[in-house]
Design a protein around this motif. Structure first.
Motif, PDB file in Angstrom:
ATOM      1  N   THR A  76       3.069  -0.155  10.742  1.00  0.00           N
ATOM      2  CA  THR A  76       2.061  -0.797   9.913  1.00  0.00           C
ATOM      3  C   THR A  76       1.975  -0.240   8.499  1.00  0.00           C
ATOM      4  O   THR A  76       1.619  -0.967   7.578  1.00  0.00           O
ATOM      5  N   SER A  77       2.291   1.050   8.306  1.00  0.00           N
ATOM      6  CA  SER A  77       2.089   1.574   6.954  1.00  0.00           C
ATOM      7  C   SER A  77       3.350   1.378   6.115  1.00  0.00           C
ATOM      8  O   SER A  77       4.452   1.245   6.632  1.00  0.00           O
ATOM      9  N   PRO A  78       3.175   1.322   4.789  1.00  0.00           N
ATOM     10  CA  PRO A  78       4.294   0.971   3.918  1.00  0.00           C
ATOM     11  C   PRO A  78       5.407   2.017   3.896  1.00  0.00           C
ATOM     12  O   PRO A  78       5.152   3.196   4.132  1.00  0.00           O
ATOM     13  N   MET A  79       6.618   1.571   3.643  1.00  0.00           N
ATOM     14  CA  MET A  79       7.716   2.500   3.387  1.00  0.00           C
ATOM     15  C   MET A  79       8.255   2.226   1.986  1.00  0.00           C
ATOM     16  O   MET A  79       8.311   1.073   1.545  1.00  0.00           O
ATOM     17  N   TRP A  80       8.572   3.308   1.305  1.00  0.00           N
ATOM     18  CA  TRP A  80       9.034   3.192  -0.077  1.00  0.00           C
ATOM     19  C   TRP A  80      10.293   4.019  -0.260  1.00  0.00           C
ATOM     20  O   TRP A  80      10.390   5.141   0.212  1.00  0.00           O
ATOM     21  N   PHE A  81      11.245   3.452  -0.977  1.00  0.00           N
ATOM     22  CA  PHE A  81      12.498   4.162  -1.221  1.00  0.00           C
ATOM     23  C   PHE A  81      12.716   4.222  -2.734  1.00  0.00           C
ATOM     24  O   PHE A  81      13.574   3.548  -3.275  1.00  0.00           O
ATOM     25  N   GLY A  82      11.860   4.965  -3.400  1.00  0.00           N
ATOM     26  CA  GLY A  82      11.970   5.119  -4.841  1.00  0.00           C
ATOM     27  C   GLY A  82      11.144   4.105  -5.620  1.00  0.00           C
ATOM     28  O   GLY A  82      11.400   3.885  -6.808  1.00  0.00           O
ATOM     29  N   ARG A  83      10.137   3.511  -4.979  1.00  0.00           N
ATOM     30  CA  ARG A  83       9.290   2.536  -5.676  1.00  0.00           C
ATOM     31  C   ARG A  83       8.683   3.165  -6.938  1.00  0.00           C
ATOM     32  O   ARG A  83       8.110   4.254  -6.893  1.00  0.00           O
ATOM     33  N   ALA A  84       8.813   2.452  -8.069  1.00  0.00           N
ATOM     34  CA  ALA A  84       8.488   3.042  -9.375  1.00  0.00           C
ATOM     35  C   ALA A  84       7.001   3.327  -9.539  1.00  0.00           C
ATOM     36  O   ALA A  84       6.152   2.469  -9.269  1.00  0.00           O
ATOM     37  N   ILE A  85       6.715   4.526 -10.002  1.00  0.00           N
ATOM     38  CA  ILE A  85       5.354   4.920 -10.380  1.00  0.00           C
ATOM     39  C   ILE A  85       5.191   4.599 -11.865  1.00  0.00           C
ATOM     40  O   ILE A  85       5.998   5.040 -12.691  1.00  0.00           O
ATOM     41  N   ARG A 139      -3.736   6.101 -16.182  1.00  0.00           N
ATOM     42  CA  ARG A 139      -3.558   6.510 -14.790  1.00  0.00           C
ATOM     43  C   ARG A 139      -2.193   6.032 -14.306  1.00  0.00           C
ATOM     44  O   ARG A 139      -1.525   5.266 -15.008  1.00  0.00           O
ATOM     45  N   PHE A 140      -1.799   6.461 -13.108  1.00  0.00           N
ATOM     46  CA  PHE A 140      -0.481   6.110 -12.568  1.00  0.00           C
ATOM     47  C   PHE A 140      -0.618   5.307 -11.281  1.00  0.00           C
ATOM     48  O   PHE A 140      -1.519   5.577 -10.482  1.00  0.00           O
ATOM     49  N   TRP A 141       0.305   4.348 -11.105  1.00  0.00           N
ATOM     50  CA  TRP A 141       0.158   3.343 -10.064  1.00  0.00           C
ATOM     51  C   TRP A 141       1.482   2.954  -9.430  1.00  0.00           C
ATOM     52  O   TRP A 141       2.525   3.008 -10.075  1.00  0.00           O
ATOM     53  N   LEU A 142       1.384   2.486  -8.192  1.00  0.00           N
ATOM     54  CA  LEU A 142       2.432   1.678  -7.568  1.00  0.00           C
ATOM     55  C   LEU A 142       1.910   0.258  -7.571  1.00  0.00           C
ATOM     56  O   LEU A 142       0.778   0.016  -7.157  1.00  0.00           O
ATOM     57  N   GLY A 143       2.714  -0.681  -8.067  1.00  0.00           N
ATOM     58  CA  GLY A 143       2.303  -2.075  -8.014  1.00  0.00           C
ATOM     59  C   GLY A 143       1.648  -2.592  -9.277  1.00  0.00           C
ATOM     60  O   GLY A 143       1.131  -3.710  -9.269  1.00  0.00           O
ATOM     61  N   LYS A 144       1.629  -1.786 -10.352  1.00  0.00           N
ATOM     62  CA  LYS A 144       1.194  -2.303 -11.654  1.00  0.00           C
ATOM     63  C   LYS A 144       2.370  -2.236 -12.614  1.00  0.00           C
ATOM     64  O   LYS A 144       3.308  -1.472 -12.405  1.00  0.00           O
ATOM     65  N   THR A 145       2.283  -3.008 -13.678  1.00  0.00           N
ATOM     66  CA  THR A 145       3.304  -2.925 -14.717  1.00  0.00           C
ATOM     67  C   THR A 145       2.902  -1.833 -15.714  1.00  0.00           C
ATOM     68  O   THR A 145       1.722  -1.512 -15.841  1.00  0.00           O
ATOM     69  N   CYS A 191      -3.452   5.904  -3.070  1.00  0.00           N
ATOM     70  CA  CYS A 191      -4.726   5.415  -2.537  1.00  0.00           C
ATOM     71  C   CYS A 191      -4.899   3.954  -2.949  1.00  0.00           C
ATOM     72  O   CYS A 191      -4.642   3.598  -4.114  1.00  0.00           O
ATOM     73  N   PRO A 192      -5.325   3.090  -2.007  1.00  0.00           N
ATOM     74  CA  PRO A 192      -5.464   1.669  -2.330  1.00  0.00           C
ATOM     75  C   PRO A 192      -6.330   1.475  -3.575  1.00  0.00           C
ATOM     76  O   PRO A 192      -7.394   2.086  -3.708  1.00  0.00           O
ATOM     77  N   ALA A 193      -5.842   0.637  -4.504  1.00  0.00           N
ATOM     78  CA  ALA A 193      -6.528   0.471  -5.793  1.00  0.00           C
ATOM     79  C   ALA A 193      -7.854  -0.271  -5.652  1.00  0.00           C
ATOM     80  O   ALA A 193      -8.724  -0.154  -6.508  1.00  0.00           O
ATOM     81  N   GLY A 194      -8.031  -1.009  -4.566  1.00  0.00           N
ATOM     82  CA  GLY A 194      -9.288  -1.733  -4.369  1.00  0.00           C
ATOM     83  C   GLY A 194      -9.366  -2.981  -5.225  1.00  0.00           C
ATOM     84  O   GLY A 194      -8.348  -3.477  -5.717  1.00  0.00           O
ATOM     85  N   ASP A 244      -1.321  -4.321  -2.109  1.00  0.00           N
ATOM     86  CA  ASP A 244      -0.126  -3.504  -2.307  1.00  0.00           C
ATOM     87  C   ASP A 244      -0.121  -2.796  -3.671  1.00  0.00           C
ATOM     88  O   ASP A 244       0.934  -2.579  -4.259  1.00  0.00           O
ATOM     89  N   VAL A 245      -1.308  -2.461  -4.159  1.00  0.00           N
ATOM     90  CA  VAL A 245      -1.422  -1.678  -5.400  1.00  0.00           C
ATOM     91  C   VAL A 245      -2.107  -0.357  -5.043  1.00  0.00           C
ATOM     92  O   VAL A 245      -3.145  -0.353  -4.376  1.00  0.00           O
ATOM     93  N   TYR A 246      -1.500   0.739  -5.464  1.00  0.00           N
ATOM     94  CA  TYR A 246      -1.995   2.066  -5.114  1.00  0.00           C
ATOM     95  C   TYR A 246      -2.103   2.923  -6.363  1.00  0.00           C
ATOM     96  O   TYR A 246      -1.256   2.844  -7.247  1.00  0.00           O
ATOM     97  N   GLN A 247      -3.163   3.759  -6.395  1.00  0.00           N
ATOM     98  CA  GLN A 247      -3.281   4.747  -7.469  1.00  0.00           C
ATOM     99  C   GLN A 247      -2.785   6.097  -6.963  1.00  0.00           C
ATOM    100  O   GLN A 247      -2.979   6.448  -5.796  1.00  0.00           O
ATOM    101  N   ILE A 248      -2.149   6.860  -7.868  1.00  0.00           N
ATOM    102  CA  ILE A 248      -1.530   8.133  -7.488  1.00  0.00           C
ATOM    103  C   ILE A 248      -2.496   9.298  -7.708  1.00  0.00           C
ATOM    104  O   ILE A 248      -3.104   9.428  -8.784  1.00  0.00           O
ATOM    105  N   TYR A 249      -2.614  10.136  -6.682  1.00  0.00           N
ATOM    106  CA  TYR A 249      -3.453  11.341  -6.724  1.00  0.00           C
ATOM    107  C   TYR A 249      -2.658  12.541  -6.225  1.00  0.00           C
ATOM    108  O   TYR A 249      -1.742  12.397  -5.423  1.00  0.00           O
ATOM    109  N   VAL A 250      -3.082  13.735  -6.675  1.00  0.00           N
ATOM    110  CA  VAL A 250      -2.672  14.973  -6.018  1.00  0.00           C
ATOM    111  C   VAL A 250      -3.864  15.389  -5.170  1.00  0.00           C
ATOM    112  O   VAL A 250      -5.007  15.379  -5.650  1.00  0.00           O
ATOM    113  N   LYS A 251      -3.613  15.705  -3.912  1.00  0.00           N
ATOM    114  CA  LYS A 251      -4.719  16.087  -3.020  1.00  0.00           C
ATOM    115  C   LYS A 251      -5.127  17.527  -3.312  1.00  0.00           C
ATOM    116  O   LYS A 251      -4.494  18.470  -2.850  1.00  0.00           O
ATOM    117  N   LEU A 252      -6.180  17.689  -4.132  1.00  0.00           N
ATOM    118  CA  LEU A 252      -6.628  19.024  -4.539  1.00  0.00           C
ATOM    119  C   LEU A 252      -7.647  19.584  -3.562  1.00  0.00           C
ATOM    120  O   LEU A 252      -7.777  20.794  -3.406  1.00  0.00           O
TER     121      LEU A 252
END
Ligand SMILES: *[C@@H]1O[C@H](CO)[C@@H](O)[C@H](O)[C@H]1NC(C)=O
Ligand SMILES: *[C@@H]1O[C@H](CO)[C@@H](O)[C@H](O)[C@H]1NC(C)=O
Length: 195
Positions: free
Chosen positions: A37-46, A52-58, A152-155, A160-168
């Motif tokens: 069920t969860s996505p797989m990515w093979f170098g999907r561009a950030i 901010r940084f994203w998967l699924g935005k231009t 994390c889902p962009a909401g 299929d749009v995600y925002q990038i975080y470092v888990k601090l």
């Protein structure tokens, strides 16, 4: 079995110390299949978009028109290119002053606006490590202090749009975040005036 675990341990220990290829690079998300069920990515561009940084935005690349001597056709801005990776990371831009990548206090990966060093109080700019891993085809991976990297889902109904975080922190910054590995891929050069 014992031999296999010894080999795996050796591989993970040996991952430190191989210097990465020099020059600019793009950043991709690597996430092999975990379940059905969860996505797989093979170098999907950030991509950089709105500090901010994203998967699924231009990319929000921009080149100001009407400046004498500035040829915007040199800056298509169709990808997000970085440089550095030895402690600090920058966007590979032409704008004077550059643009630096930081980690905001909530863990969000961000970058400074053009002509400014603005970042939220308490942001982190150093601690990045980019190195060649000996595991799985020797990718060049990037990490921060061994912390998990999260998408994390962009909401806002975005699919299929995600925002990038470092888990601090102990808790994830949002619900539904999934972890992945950041890999870097050599890029030809500067493609954006600014992001
Ligand atoms: C990273 O930077 C340090 C300090 O400038 C330097 O000693 C080291 O050789 C650099 N490492 C790589 C892989 O370039
Ligand atoms: C940021 O991403 C959104 C969604 O992909 C896109 O519509 C928008 O054009 C991007 N922003 C810029 C300034 O390009």
């Amino acid at each position: 079995m014992k031999l296999l675990s010894t080999l795996l341990l050796t591989a993970s220990l040996a991952s430190a110390g191989y210097p990465p290829p020099p020059g600019p690079w793009t950043l991709g998300a690597w996430r092999p299949p975990t379940d059905n069920t969860s996505p797989m990515w093979f170098g999907r561009a950030i991509q950089a978009n709105g500090s901010r940084f994203w998967l699924g935005k231009t990319p929000s690349a921009y080149c100001p028109a009407g400046i004498s001597g500035l040829d915007c056709s040199l800056y298509p801005g169709d990808s997000t290119v970085f440089n550095g990776g030895n402690d600090t990371v920058f966007l590979n831009v032409a704008v004077p002053g550059g643009q630096q990548v930081y980690i905001a206090p909530d863990g969000a990966l961000g970058y400074t606006p053009p002509h400014s060093t603005f970042k939220p109080d308490g942001s982190i700019v150093s601690g990045w490590v980019r190195e060649i891993s000996v595991a799985g085809g020797a990718p060049t991976v990037m990490g921060y202090n061994g912390r998990p990297i999260l998408a994390c889902p962009a909401g806002d109904g975005a699919v299929d749009v995600y925002q990038i975080y470092v888990k601090l922190a102990e808790a994830d910054p949002k619900s539904g975040c999934i972890s992945f590995q950041m890999r870097t891929y050599s890029a030809a050069g500067t493609v954006a005036w600014e992001y």
